[in-house]
Design a protein around this motif. Sequence first.
Motif: not given
Length: 175
Positions: A100-105
């Motif tokens: 998992k990771y957070i996508d910052y666009d």
Amino acid sequence: MKFPMVGSTIEVQSYKHNATLHRVWEETVILKGTTQEVIGGNDRIIVQESDGRQWRTREPAICYFTANHWFNVIGMIRNDGIYYYCNLGTPFTYDQEALKYIDYDLDIKVFPDMTYKLLDEDEFAVHKKQMNYPDEVEVILRRTVDELVSWISQQKGPFEPGFVEYWYERFLTHR
């Protein structure tokens, strides 16, 4: 973090800053998995979008995730060369359910001749306001763009000549 064995498959999940699920890649074969780095491969897998839409990737890909940098890199193997798609986001975590990771666009697309293009700056600006990205996140991401451009120009890490081909050969033995 305990990692799955080489040859096993995992799901990859990206989230947005507000903790909503963004996108899920159904099946990536683990080619290397450590606390610092995960390299995986996939070919024509289903990707599920947060709105329920699904699509299938068009080509084999080698995925590079790192625990030390705010990006991941997908090397897509096409007839006319290797294209890279670089997602700017948090370092990965793995929790037995998925990587998992957070996508910052922000994304960088790299072409086979190693030219590149920064993408989705407008999307970043909109989401920064909507989701209240902290100023520190923007500073990290802008620094990460510079770091990625440096890796691309130096042909470092996943951009190193032969990297994708080497891992693709390993992927073919684990399918």
